[in-house]
Scaffold this active site. Structure first.
Site, PDB file in Angstrom:
ATOM      1  CG  ASP A 184     -18.875  42.811 -11.471  1.00 21.50           C
ATOM      2  OD1 ASP A 184     -17.691  42.591 -11.147  1.00 21.50           O
ATOM      3  OD2 ASP A 184     -19.398  42.327 -12.491  1.00 21.50           O
ATOM      4  CG  ASP A 194     -23.570  42.766 -16.019  1.00 20.97           C
ATOM      5  OD1 ASP A 194     -22.731  42.712 -16.927  1.00 20.97           O
ATOM      6  OD2 ASP A 194     -23.279  42.659 -14.821  1.00 20.97           O
ATOM      7  CG  HIS A 247     -18.782  45.059 -17.766  1.00 23.56           C
ATOM      8  ND1 HIS A 247     -18.017  44.674 -16.674  1.00 23.56           N
ATOM      9  CD2 HIS A 247     -17.928  45.179 -18.815  1.00 23.56           C
ATOM     10  CE1 HIS A 247     -16.741  44.555 -17.057  1.00 23.56           C
ATOM     11  NE2 HIS A 247     -16.668  44.868 -18.340  1.00 23.56           N
ATOM     12  CG  ASP A 267     -16.304  44.210 -13.398  1.00 25.60           C
ATOM     13  OD1 ASP A 267     -17.061  45.155 -13.121  1.00 25.60           O
ATOM     14  OD2 ASP A 267     -16.630  43.316 -14.219  1.00 25.60           O
ATOM     15  CG  HIS A 277     -23.096  40.509 -11.838  1.00 25.08           C
ATOM     16  ND1 HIS A 277     -22.670  41.814 -11.991  1.00 25.08           N
ATOM     17  CD2 HIS A 277     -24.068  40.557 -10.882  1.00 25.08           C
ATOM     18  CE1 HIS A 277     -23.343  42.606 -11.168  1.00 25.08           C
ATOM     19  NE2 HIS A 277     -24.205  41.873 -10.493  1.00 25.08           N
ATOM     20  CG  HIS A 327     -20.441  37.304 -16.855  1.00 24.85           C
ATOM     21  ND1 HIS A 327     -19.200  37.598 -16.330  1.00 24.85           N
ATOM     22  CD2 HIS A 327     -20.304  37.443 -18.202  1.00 24.85           C
ATOM     23  CE1 HIS A 327     -18.359  37.902 -17.306  1.00 24.85           C
ATOM     24  NE2 HIS A 327     -19.005  37.818 -18.441  1.00 24.85           N
ATOM     25  CG  ASP A 345     -21.050  45.422 -13.410  1.00 29.20           C
ATOM     26  OD1 ASP A 345     -19.924  45.391 -13.934  1.00 29.20           O
ATOM     27  OD2 ASP A 345     -21.814  44.438 -13.374  1.00 29.20           O
ATOM     28  CD  GLU A 383     -18.220  38.141 -12.781  1.00 24.03           C
ATOM     29  OE1 GLU A 383     -17.145  37.525 -12.989  1.00 24.03           O
ATOM     30  OE2 GLU A 383     -19.272  37.905 -13.412  1.00 24.03           O
TER      31      GLU A 383
END
Length: 405
Positions: A329, A221, A219, A331, A194, A234, A217, A374
């Site tokens: 992302d 970031d 997260h 994830d 990312h 990332h 995402d 990712e």
């Protein structure tokens, strides 16, 4: 409807000569099919065979039926319910998608994210996009390895690992994305980790400063070198680009972002979807800047349909025709569906919720660029890697217009 449970009133997101090959491939409806390959990846210090054939196309070895993923068929068909002129309205006709491979792996600690662009292509992405009515320009992968790492020690001293590689690579990507947008194409960026969003967003904001961002995402970031717990870049792309986030010193390789007039993202121009693992410093930034953030709590509470309605209403409140960028992302999706990624967190988007996010953006008509990041096939067994690549493929085609009806 009341505002979601977020951290503030508003919750926020060198060029051609350095491309590994100068030749571009174009695909149109009925274009040549892609040859499937087998690749070998190094996992857990052992050699393991990994097939890039999509899981949905694998046959039951016993020849029987059953309901396993290997017997599921994913139809790739465009919608006939919407006026073609009102879908992807920011892309010039004839509508061209520029597929840009950004095989970055230096923003995080695991080898393997650089395989994402190749595996998505080998799984049939280009042909699928063509079947949706797109004219497809296949841009060769950016050659990040040619950039060299330089003095890595300084990067570690300021808590931004491999910053020279990430910084130079994202500067290259920014120039290419800006060029494609100015030509009227739809940039579709295949990561890579990312950290590539530093480049994709910088290029987008230079070409279209008014762009709104949907950041899907687990997260946030939005870390900085000063606040990051790991130093992995990332987790920093939004930190480097967000107005109101103070960067005391830009790491080596990212000096181009410190220049006067460098692109910046307004906190009011981004919406998070699917957050569930946010660092303490990131929580403070999100609260202080009033960024719109819909966590998994909000998705559980409101449902994904209402969350997307509220997200789009916020981003398009002042300008209903505003171009949008999707940064996805993998994830964000629950690891039960996408295990082959480096920072998996339980409790993520379901299979249908993940698709709905992409479908809602496609139906809105304002989507003008997208990226997926990712995917790392070395971090799961063969079935997990197959399923993650297959899901990434389906999410991209959903974002580019695939429809049930």
């Amino acid at each position: 409807m009341a505002a979601p449970q977020h951290y503030g009133r508003r919750v926020m997101s060198m060029a051609s000569s350095m491309i590994s090959s100068s030749s571009h491939r174009y695909y149109s409806c009925g274009g040549r099919s892609l040859q499937r390959h087998h690749v070998v990846v190094l996992r857990h210090h052992q050699r393991a065979s990994y097939s890039s054939t999509p899981a949905s196309q694998k046959k039951d070895p016993e020849g029987g039926g059953g309901i396993g993923l290997g017997n599921v068929h994913d139809r790739v068909l465009p919608s006939y319910l919407h006026d073609a002129d009102q879908t992807f309205r920011h892309t010039k006709s004839p509508k061209t998608v520029s597929v840009i491979g950004a095989p970055m792996t230096y923003g995080q600690p695991f080898v393997g994210t650089d395989a994402g662009p190749r595996l998505l292509r080998e799984a049939g992405l280009l042909k699928m996009l063509s079947s949706l009515g797109w004219r497809v320009e296949d841009v060769p992968d950016l050659d990040f390895e040619s950039l060299g790492g330089g003095n890595k020690e300084q990067s570690y001293l300021i808590n931004a690992k491999h910053s020279r590689m990430v910084g130079r690579g994202t500067e290259m990507l920014a120039a290419l994305v800006e060029e494609k947008l100015q030509s009227g194409a739809f940039p579709l960026i295949l990561g890579g980790d990312h950290s590539i969003a530093i480049g994709s967003l910088a290029g987008i904001l230079r070409a279209r400063p008014q762009t709104g961002v949907v950041w899907v995402d687990a997260h946030a970031d939005i870390n900085t070198p000063a606040g990051s717990e790991s130093g992995n870049m990332h987790g920093m792309p939004l930190g480097f680009l967000m107005e109101g986030v103070e960067i005391s010193e830009y790491p080596p390789g990212l000096e181009w972002l410190a220049q006067e007039g460098a692109p910046r993202l307004n906190p009011d121009s981004i919406v998070y979807i699917g957050l569930r693992d946010v660092d303490p410093e990131e929580r403070k930034i999100i609260r202080d800047l009033g960024i719109y953030a819909y966590s998994m709590y909000d998705i559980d509470h409101y449902g994904i349909g209402k969350v997307m309605d509220m997200a789009l209403a916020h981003l398009l409140e002042k300008d209903p025709n505003r171009p949008l960028h999707l940064s996805y992302d993998i994830d964000a999706v629950d690891p039960a569906h996408a295990p082959a990624t480096g920072t998996a967190v339980r409790g993520g988007l379901t299979f249908r919720e993940a698709h709905y996010v992409a479908e809602a953006l496609a139906r809105n008509g304002n989507l003008a660029s997208a990226e997926i990041v990712e995917l790392n096939p070395t971090l799961s067994d063969e079935d997990g890697a197959d399923n993650t690549i297959e899901l990434g493929l389906q999410l991209l085609t959903s974002a580019l217009g695939k429809s049930i009806i």
